[in-house]
Design an enzyme around this catalytic site. Structure first.
Site, PDB file in Angstrom:
ATOM      1  CG  ASN A   9       5.053  14.094  -7.583  1.00  0.00           C
ATOM      2  OD1 ASN A   9       6.126  14.297  -7.963  1.00  0.00           O
ATOM      3  ND2 ASN A   9       4.067  14.140  -6.162  1.00  0.00           N
TER       4      ASN A   9
ATOM      5  CG  ASP B 205       6.721   7.202  -2.883  1.00  0.00           C
ATOM      6  OD1 ASP B 205       7.137   7.918  -4.242  1.00  0.00           O
ATOM      7  OD2 ASP B 205       5.585   6.429  -2.377  1.00  0.00           O
TER       8      ASP B 205
ATOM      9  CG  ASN C 174      -0.685   9.180   0.283  1.00  0.00           C
ATOM     10  OD1 ASN C 174      -1.063   8.293   0.478  1.00  0.00           O
ATOM     11  ND2 ASN C 174      -1.208   9.735  -0.977  1.00  0.00           N
TER      12      ASN C 174
ATOM     13  CG  ASP D 298       3.310   8.372  -7.318  1.00  0.00           C
ATOM     14  OD1 ASP D 298       2.963   7.723  -7.123  1.00  0.00           O
ATOM     15  OD2 ASP D 298       4.452   9.282  -6.820  1.00  0.00           O
TER      16      ASP D 298
ATOM     17  NE  ARG E  86       9.498  16.458  -3.721  1.00  0.00           N
ATOM     18  CZ  ARG E  86       9.265  15.394  -3.182  1.00  0.00           C
ATOM     19  NH1 ARG E  86       8.023  15.250  -4.612  1.00  0.00           N
ATOM     20  NH2 ARG E  86       8.429  14.623  -2.032  1.00  0.00           N
TER      21      ARG E  86
ATOM     22  CG  HIS F 235       3.166   4.165  -3.433  1.00  0.00           C
ATOM     23  ND1 HIS F 235       2.141   4.452  -3.434  1.00  0.00           N
ATOM     24  CD2 HIS F 235       3.792   5.575  -4.288  1.00  0.00           C
ATOM     25  CE1 HIS F 235       1.936   5.289  -3.415  1.00  0.00           C
ATOM     26  NE2 HIS F 235       2.311   6.143  -4.213  1.00  0.00           N
TER      27      HIS F 235
ATOM     28  CG  HIS G 125       7.919   5.841  -6.775  1.00  0.00           C
ATOM     29  ND1 HIS G 125       6.504   5.277  -7.349  1.00  0.00           N
ATOM     30  CD2 HIS G 125       7.942   6.471  -6.721  1.00  0.00           C
ATOM     31  CE1 HIS G 125       5.784   6.118  -6.756  1.00  0.00           C
ATOM     32  NE2 HIS G 125       6.724   7.128  -6.324  1.00  0.00           N
TER      33      HIS G 125
ATOM     34  CG  HIS H 183      -0.571   7.992  -5.718  1.00  0.00           C
ATOM     35  ND1 HIS H 183       0.189   7.843  -5.445  1.00  0.00           N
ATOM     36  CD2 HIS H 183      -1.570   7.453  -5.050  1.00  0.00           C
ATOM     37  CE1 HIS H 183      -0.285   8.545  -3.791  1.00  0.00           C
ATOM     38  NE2 HIS H 183      -1.987   8.323  -3.900  1.00  0.00           N
TER      39      HIS H 183
ATOM     40  CG  HIS I  30       8.913  12.055  -5.898  1.00  0.00           C
ATOM     41  ND1 HIS I  30       7.334  12.550  -6.534  1.00  0.00           N
ATOM     42  CD2 HIS I  30       8.236  10.495  -5.177  1.00  0.00           C
ATOM     43  CE1 HIS I  30       6.163  11.032  -6.414  1.00  0.00           C
ATOM     44  NE2 HIS I  30       6.729  10.749  -5.785  1.00  0.00           N
TER      45      HIS I  30
HETATM   46  O1  DOR Z   1       4.327  10.216   0.830  1.00  0.00           O
HETATM   47  C1  DOR Z   1       4.991  10.189  -1.586  1.00  0.00           C
HETATM   48  N1  DOR Z   1       5.275  11.479  -1.405  1.00  0.00           N
HETATM   49  N2  DOR Z   1       3.498   9.564  -1.845  1.00  0.00           N
HETATM   50  C2  DOR Z   1       3.192   9.879  -2.658  1.00  0.00           C
HETATM   51  O2  DOR Z   1       2.245   9.417  -3.439  1.00  0.00           O
HETATM   52  C3  DOR Z   1       4.173  11.109  -2.888  1.00  0.00           C
HETATM   53  C4  DOR Z   1       5.056  11.483  -2.680  1.00  0.00           C
HETATM   54  C5  DOR Z   1       5.269  13.189  -3.319  1.00  0.00           C
HETATM   55  O3  DOR Z   1       6.382  13.564  -3.846  1.00  0.00           O
HETATM   56  O4  DOR Z   1       5.775  13.586  -2.057  1.00  0.00           O
END
Ligand code: DOR
Length: 437
Positions: free
Chosen positions: A96, A306, A279, A153, A66, A233, A62, A180, A64
Site C-alpha cells: 500500500n 505491522d 487497524n 493489506d 512507505r 494482524h 509485515h 487483511h 510498511h
Molecule cells: O494500522 C494499520 N496501519 N493497519 C493496516 O492494516 C495498515 C497500516 C498502514 O498502512 O498504516
C-alpha cells in the site's frame, strides 16, 4: 574476513539446536558451529557468554516502509536501519505504497531499493490493481519477478469472488494470499474496539465481528479452493477460535499477530493518544488472553509487527482523525522477551521460531530463518536480560508512533549481522577483538 562469535547460547529452531557453542562466519556464510573453535581461526573474535543468545536473523513478514510515496514517514533506508536495530535481517514490505506494488516495475523497484540496505527485503504484491478490488494483478508474473506473497493489506479484498479467484490462481504457485480481515460495512466509521471503553470515551467502535466474519469467509474460501491463506494482524478471540478449528481440519491456514495486541488492550486508549490507534484495533482483555494462548499453542504461527510509520504531525491529530498504525520493528523482540520469555510462556527456541524460522517457511524465504553451516550469515545476538526504557527519540525509524514509549522492557538485540556484515551493534555490551594474523 572471518568473524567468530564465541561462547553464546546458539539457537536454531529448524534443527532444534540449543547449546553453548561458537559460530564461525567466513565472509557471508556460516562456516562452522562447534564447541571450542580457536580464536586464531578468525580475524575478529566477539566474546559472548552463555546467557546471550545467537539466533538466525529475525524475519518480519509485515512491514510498511512507505517507499515509494511517503519518505516523510519512512524510507527503505530508515526502515532497514530500524529493522537491524530490532534484530531483523529480513522483512516483507506491504504494497500500500504510492504507487501501489502491483506491477513488475514496482516489484523491481523494491528489490533495487533493498540492495543498498544490506538486509533482505521482499515485496508482498497487491492482489488487485491499485488495491481497488476490481482487477486481479498478474500473480504468476509478479511472483517470478520476486514477490513472495499477495495482499491488499490496509484494505480487505471485499469481493468474495475476487478472493476466490486469487486463491485459485495463487494456489497454482503454492503462495499465500495475506488476508487483511475486515468487513468494511461492519467496520463503519469505527476508530477503536467496540466495547466498554469506546462507550466510555464516546468514540465510534469497530466490532470484533468485523474481523472474524472475514476470517470465517476466507477459511471457507481456503476450503473450497484448496488455496493458502495467511491471516494478517489477528486481534480477536473469535478469529482465534475459527483459525484453531480450521487448522485442526487440516486447511492450509497460517496466522500472525502483533506484539501490541499481546501486550496492550483497548483500555490503553483512555488518554485519547493516537499512538494507540491502529487497524485492527487494540481489543479487550479476553481477546488478549485468547491471543496469548494461541501463541503458546501454535494456533498463531508468526509474530509480525505491522510496522506502520506515520509522521508526528499526523499522529498529533485528535484520536478519531489520526491515521491507523504503530511502528514496531525496534520493540518487537523486546516485547516478546518481556511478555513471553520472562514469564515462561515461550522457551527461547519457540520464540525464535515464531520470529524467524516459521515466517521464513511460510513465505518460502530460502535464505532466512536458519542458523546452520553453509547458510547465509544472517545472525542476531540477543541479550535477554538487558533492561531498557523505550525512548522514541533514539529510534532509527523515521517515525516515532510507538505505543510502548516510556515502558521498561527486558531483553533486546545487541548485534545484528546481515550477510556476514555487522549492521547494528550496541558497542558497550560486546567485547570484540581483532586477532593478529
Ligand atoms: O494500522 C494499520 N496501519 N493497519 C493496516 O492494516 C495498515 C497500516 C498502514 O498502512 O498504516
Amino acid at each position: 574476513m572471518k568473524k567468530l562469535l564465541k561462547g553464546g547460547r546458539v539457537l536454531d529452531p529448524a534443527s532444534g539446536l540449543d547449546a553453548v557453542m561458537d559460530v564461525l562466519i567466513d565472509g557471508n556464510v556460516i562456516a562452522a558451529i562447534e564447541t571450542d573453535i580457536p580464536g586464531s581461526s578468525a580475524d575478529e573474535v566477539i566474546e559472548l557468554h552463555a546467557g546471550q543468545w545467537v539466533a538466525p536473523g529475525l524475519v518480519d513478514v509485515h512491514v510498511h516502509f512507505r517507499d515509494p510515496g511517503s519518505p516523510d514517514k519512512e524510507t527503505t533506508e530508515t526502515g532497514a536501519a530500524a529493522a537491524v536495530a530490532g534484530g531483523f535481517t529480513t522483512v516483507c514490505v506491504m504494497p500500500n505504497t504510492s504507487p501501489v506494488i502491483d506491477s513488475t516495475p514496482m516489484v523491481q523497484y523494491i528489490l533495487n531499493a533493498a540492495q543498498s540496505t544490506g538486509i533482505q527485503i521482499f515485496p508482498i504484491a497487491a492482489v488487485t490493481r491499485g488495491l481497488e478490488g476490481e482487477e486481479m494483478t498478474s500473480i504468476g508474473t509478479l511472483l517470478s519477478q520476486g514477490a513472495v506473497g499477495f495482499s491488499d493489506d490496509g484494505r480487505p479484498v471485499a469481493s468474495a469472488n475476487m478472493m476466490r479467484k486469487a486463491l485459485e490462481y495463487s494456489n497454482m504457485f503454492d503462495v499465500p494470499i495475506v488476508c487483511h480481515a475486515e468487513d468494511c460495512t461492519l467496520f463503519g466509521n469505527g476508530v477503536m474496539h467496540e466495547g466498554y471503553y469506546s462507550t466510555l470515551l464516546g468514540l465510534p467502535g469497530i466490532p470484533s465481528v468485523a474481523e472474524s466474519v472475514m476470517v470465517a469467509r476466507d477459511i471457507e474460501l481456503a476450503r473450497f479452493t484448496g488455496g493458502r491463506v495467511h491471516f494478517a494482524h489477528i486481534s480477536s478471540k473469535e478469529s482465534v477460535s475459527l483459525i484453531r478449528k480450521a487448522k485442526a481440519e487440516g486447511l492450509r491456514i497460517t496466522a500472525e499477530t502483533t506484539p501490541h495486541y499481546l501486550a496492550l488492550t483497548d483500555a490503553c486508549c483512555q488518554a485519547y493518544d493516537p499512538d494507540f490507534k491502529m487497524n485492527g484495533p487494540l481489543r479487550g482483555e479476553a481477546d488478549q488472553k485468547a491471543l496469548i494462548e494461541a501463541v503458546m499453542d501454535g494456533t498463531i504461527d508468526v509474530i509480525a509487527t505491522d510496522h506502520a510509520p506515520h509522521t508526528p504531525d499526523e499522529k498529533s491529530m485528535a484520536f478519531d482523525c489520526a491515521p491507523n498504525g504503530v511502528i514496531g520493528l525496534e520493540t518487537s523482540l523486546s516485547i516478546m522477551l518481556t511478555h513471553f520469555y520472562h514469564t515462561k510462556k515461550l522457551n527461547p527456541l519457540d520464540l525464535i521460531a515464531m520470529m524467524s524460522t516459521r515466517p521464513a517457511e511460510i513465505f518460502k524465504l530460502k535464505h532466512s530463518g536458519r542458523l546452520a553451516v553453509g547458510e547465509r550469515a544472517d545472525v542476531v545476538v540477543i541479550d535477554p536480560e538487558q533492561s531498557w526504557v523505550v525512548d522514541p527519540a533514539q529510534f532509527h525509524s523515521k517515525s516515532r508512533n510507538t505505543p510502548f514509549k516510556g515502558q521498561t522492557l527486558k531483553g533486546r538485540a545487541i548485534l545484528t549481522l546481515a550477510n556476514g556484515q555487522c549492521l547494528y551493534q550496541q558497542s558497550s555490551l560486546l567485547k570484540r577483538s581483532a586477532m593478529a594474523v
